[in-house]
Motif scaffolding. Structure first.
Motif: not given
Length: 68
Positions: A1-8, A29-30
């Motif tokens: 799964m790809n991730t974002i450091s701060d998913p908001g 992230h969404a």
């Protein structure tokens, strides 16, 4: 799964501090990855989980329809 450091993280509008079970979801992230990270808003140190954006939309629509 790809991730974002701060998913908001965005707290549910039902998280009103009365001790009820509420969630946070990762809006950034969404939007970027079409996957929605979800976690417990009362204990954010616990691991969360990720669902497909269409499944999250169905869940939110259902929750609104039954008034939860």
């Amino acid at each position: 799964m790809n991730t974002i450091s701060d998913p908001g993280w965005t707290k549910s509008s039902y998280s009103n501090g009365d001790g009820g079970g509420c969630v946070e979801w990762g809006a950034t992230h969404a939007a970027a990855l079409d996957q929605v990270p979800v976690r417990d808003s009362k204990d954010t140190a616990l691991p969360g989980f990720t669902v497909a954006a269409p499944a999250w939309a169905v869940f939110v629509d259902y929750a609104k329809s039954v008034g939860v």
